[in-house]
Design an enzyme around this catalytic site. Structure first.
Site, PDB file in Angstrom:
ATOM      1  N   HIS A 173     -17.539  34.114 -31.441  1.00 25.47           N
ATOM      2  CA  HIS A 173     -18.721  33.388 -31.941  1.00 25.47           C
ATOM      3  C   HIS A 173     -18.525  32.934 -33.384  1.00 25.47           C
ATOM      4  CE1 HIS A 173     -20.614  35.330 -28.436  1.00 25.47           C
ATOM      5  NE2 HIS A 173     -20.011  36.414 -28.878  1.00 25.47           N
ATOM      6  N   LYS A 179      -8.314  15.162 -52.531  1.00 30.35           N
ATOM      7  CA  LYS A 179      -8.357  15.465 -51.105  1.00 30.35           C
ATOM      8  C   LYS A 179      -6.988  15.562 -50.444  1.00 30.35           C
ATOM      9  CE  LYS A 179     -11.885  15.074 -48.751  1.00 30.35           C
ATOM     10  NZ  LYS A 179     -12.615  16.148 -48.079  1.00 30.35           N
ATOM     11  N   ASN A 202       0.826  -1.218   0.000  1.00 31.83           N
ATOM     12  CA  ASN A 202       0.000   0.000   0.000  1.00 31.83           C
ATOM     13  C   ASN A 202       0.858   1.267   0.000  1.00 31.83           C
ATOM     14  OD1 ASN A 202      -1.970  -1.896   0.138  1.00 31.83           O
ATOM     15  ND2 ASN A 202      -2.758  -1.323   2.161  1.00 31.83           N
ATOM     16  N   GLU A 236      -7.619  16.115 -36.628  1.00 34.39           N
ATOM     17  CA  GLU A 236      -8.913  15.581 -36.169  1.00 34.39           C
ATOM     18  C   GLU A 236      -8.698  14.544 -35.064  1.00 34.39           C
ATOM     19  OE1 GLU A 236     -10.883  14.243 -39.753  1.00 34.39           O
ATOM     20  OE2 GLU A 236     -10.584  16.217 -40.655  1.00 34.39           O
ATOM     21  N   GLN A 264      -6.070   0.229  -7.482  1.00 36.74           N
ATOM     22  CA  GLN A 264      -5.159  -0.356  -8.480  1.00 36.74           C
ATOM     23  C   GLN A 264      -5.455   0.184  -9.885  1.00 36.74           C
ATOM     24  OE1 GLN A 264      -3.645  -4.480  -8.343  1.00 36.74           O
ATOM     25  NE2 GLN A 264      -5.073  -4.898 -10.007  1.00 36.74           N
ATOM     26  N   SER A 290      -7.627  10.789 -49.586  1.00 31.45           N
ATOM     27  CA  SER A 290      -8.874  10.025 -49.548  1.00 31.45           C
ATOM     28  C   SER A 290      -8.721   8.805 -50.432  1.00 31.45           C
ATOM     29  CB  SER A 290     -10.025  10.902 -50.035  1.00 31.45           C
ATOM     30  OG  SER A 290     -11.080  10.096 -50.507  1.00 31.45           O
ATOM     31  N   TYR A 325      -7.003   2.169   2.128  1.00 30.75           N
ATOM     32  CA  TYR A 325      -6.637   1.549   0.852  1.00 30.75           C
ATOM     33  C   TYR A 325      -7.687   0.512   0.491  1.00 30.75           C
ATOM     34  CZ  TYR A 325      -4.540  -1.041  -2.890  1.00 30.75           C
ATOM     35  OH  TYR A 325      -4.340  -1.637  -4.113  1.00 30.75           O
TER      36      TYR A 325
HETATM   37  N1  ARG Z   1      -1.268  -3.674  -7.291  1.00 30.78           N
HETATM   38  C1  ARG Z   1      -1.776  -2.948  -6.170  1.00 30.78           C
HETATM   39  C2  ARG Z   1      -2.152  -1.518  -6.584  1.00 30.78           C
HETATM   40  O1  ARG Z   1      -1.824  -1.150  -7.649  1.00 30.78           O
HETATM   41  C3  ARG Z   1      -0.749  -2.870  -5.108  1.00 30.78           C
HETATM   42  C4  ARG Z   1      -1.288  -2.755  -3.739  1.00 30.78           C
HETATM   43  C5  ARG Z   1      -1.998  -3.979  -3.356  1.00 30.78           C
HETATM   44  N2  ARG Z   1      -2.269  -3.957  -1.962  1.00 30.78           N
HETATM   45  C6  ARG Z   1      -3.092  -4.819  -1.395  1.00 30.78           C
HETATM   46  N3  ARG Z   1      -3.253  -4.707  -0.160  1.00 30.78           N
HETATM   47  N4  ARG Z   1      -3.726  -5.728  -2.086  1.00 30.78           N
HETATM   48  O2  ARG Z   1      -2.791  -0.802  -5.866  1.00 30.78           O
END
Ligand code: ARG
Length: 462
Positions: free
Chosen positions: A159, A286, A113, A293, A325, A280, A320
């Site tokens: 405009h 063209k 984390n 675009e 992810q 084209s 978390y």
């Molecule tokens: N691959 C995970 C992410 O991108 C990493 C963290 C995963 N952590 C967990 N506690 N499962 O966030």
């Protein structure tokens, strides 16, 4: 360790469904973070050694193995196994495979984390610098183009109706200002990106003596985060980065739209190099602006990434969650699309030519000088609202008889407003009007030249 096996995992039964493995993995896209992950791990290991949690020999073994893994990944010689879910597990598994119990010490006091938050911040810091460089390249191309047309005139539109005469240089420089704000926003975002979450662990920090300042310093962060719960959950920096990218895409799209309109036969204001046109399959005559675009169209991907990011942040419980992810998918997608569009736009701008004579020949259309005429009357003491009405009536009359204001005889002009003098005709030529713009930041040749000099100095100094 055998392929497809997590030797350390003892909590779960070990059964796995290949569909689940494929669904949960991020390795296919987060391998892009490998160098940052390894830099973070080496800094973390050095800090562990400093705290006596690794011997210096153990640190050397870990750092050497990580550097070798990094080289192998760079060279494309590293075999990724999707069972490792993400880049963090893939690298750690390879480390353990090579160094055994020593490698098993690396994850001390750390969680994926805080690890992934650190990696992504390191990557984004670099990406912001690259993006600022690309913005600078585009600004340089625009300044070069503006410099070729500092005094040439064109109609400015509001405009999409003809409004007032301006220099082509001022028009082109208008984009330089917008891209400068984009650059400023990225620099500002970078300050909040460059804060180190490492040491926050899974959510609560660690009971081990971790020196967070030393890892932050080694990794070039300006500061550390100050709340471990917030640190592992915070992806505000991703949303900010994506907003910055989305606004760059908006500016690119507006430029592309102008170029497409101004490059049409109906306008005929500019031509871009053949290298950036397509033909084209059916219509032999063209010469299409497909690349512009596409730049306009790719804005959708940049906006989509921002909306996706904001949506995935919404209503997650603290702190978390695996939702996070997905952040990388959107951040990488927007970074890539904006990088490609910035580079392509700079190339197209570099190969752009304005058709000065053709534009000048059309300057008598559309009563571009009407506002200057009203201001001329103001300079003769007429209240602006009265002057506005006088000129409006004259324009309506000219339109019926298909005349320009300059075609009206002095007596007719004086009949409309007694304050008109013989010097009025100077005001009725758009080329003279632009030279009469007095305000700072106005679209006349004097202001254009001054601002060009500013931008040349500024961009040279970078
Ligand atoms: N691959 C995970 C992410 O991108 C990493 C963290 C995963 N952590 C967990 N506690 N499962 O966030």
């Amino acid at each position: 360790m055998a392929k497809g096996e997590k030797s350390w995992e003892k909590r779960l039964s070990g059964k796995s469904d290949p569909k689940a493995v494929a669904f949960v993995e991020s390795l296919s896209y987060d391998r892009r973070l490998y160098a940052h992950d390894i830099a973070g791990s080496i800094a973390h290991a050095r800090m562990l050694a400093g705290e006596g949690l690794l011997t210096s020999d153990e640190f050397d073994q870990i750092a050497d193995a990580l550097r070798r893994i990094s080289e192998e990944i760079t060279a494309g010689r590293f075999a990724f196994d999707p069972v490792h879910e993400d880049i963090h597990m893939a690298i750690e598994a390879a480390l353990v495979e090579r160094t055994g119990d020593v490698g098993r010490k690396l994850h001390t006091g750390r969680s994926r984390n805080d690890q992934v938050a650190t990696d992504l911040r390191l990557w984004m810091r670099e990406e912001i610098d690259r993006m600022c460089g690309r913005l600078g390249d585009l600004q340089r191309a625009l300044v070069d183009l503006a410099g070729r047309y500092a005094e040439a005139i064109m109609p400015a539109y509001t405009h999409l109706q003809r409004a007032q005469p301006v220099t082509i240089g001022a028009y082109v420089l208008s984009f330089v200002e917008a891209f400068e704000r984009d650059r400023g926003r990225l620099r500002d975002t970078r300050r909040r990106v460059n804060i180190c979450p490492l040491g926050s662990g899974a959510v609560a920090g660690s009971t081990l003596p971790l020196d967070r300042h030393s890892t932050a310093r080694e990794l070039g962060f300006d500061d550390i985060t100050h709340n471990s719960l917030d640190a592992v959950a915070d992806r505000d920096f991703c949303a900010e980065f994506l907003f910055d990218a989305a606004l760059i895409a908006a500016h690119l799209s507006r430029l592309a739209e102008d170029w497409i309109i101004y490059g049409s036969n109906e306008f005929g204001f500019l031509t871009i190099d053949d290298a950036y046109c397509t033909s084209s399959s059916m219509m032999p005559q063209k010469r299409n602006f497909d690349l512009l675009e596409l730049i306009r169209g790719k804005t959708g991907s940049a906006y989509g990434a921002l909306v996706a990011m904001l949506t995935l942040l919404k209503a997650q419980p603290s702190t978390y969650n695996r939702d996070l992810q997905e952040d990388k998918i959107h951040v990488f997608a927007a970074a890539d699309v904006v990088a490609a569009s910035l580079e392509m736009t700079a190339a197209i701008v570099g190969g752009t030519e304005f058709h000065v004579d053709r534009i000048a020949a059309g300057m008598s259309q559309g009563y571009l000088e009407a506002t200057a005429l009203a201001e001329y009357l103001v300079s003769k003491g007429v209240p602006f609202r009265t002057a506005h009405g006088v000129v409006g009536s004259l324009v309506a009359e000219c339109e019926k008889t298909n005349q320009r204001l300059a075609d009206l005889p002095l007596e007719r002009l004086q009949a409309a407003c007694a304050a008109v003098g013989a010097d009025v005709y100077e005001t009725l030529d758009p080329a003279t009007v632009v030279r009469r713009y007095r305000t700072e930041g106005a679209a006349g040749p004097r202001q254009t030249t001054e601002r060009l000099a500013f931008w040349r100095r500024e961009l040279d100094a970078r």
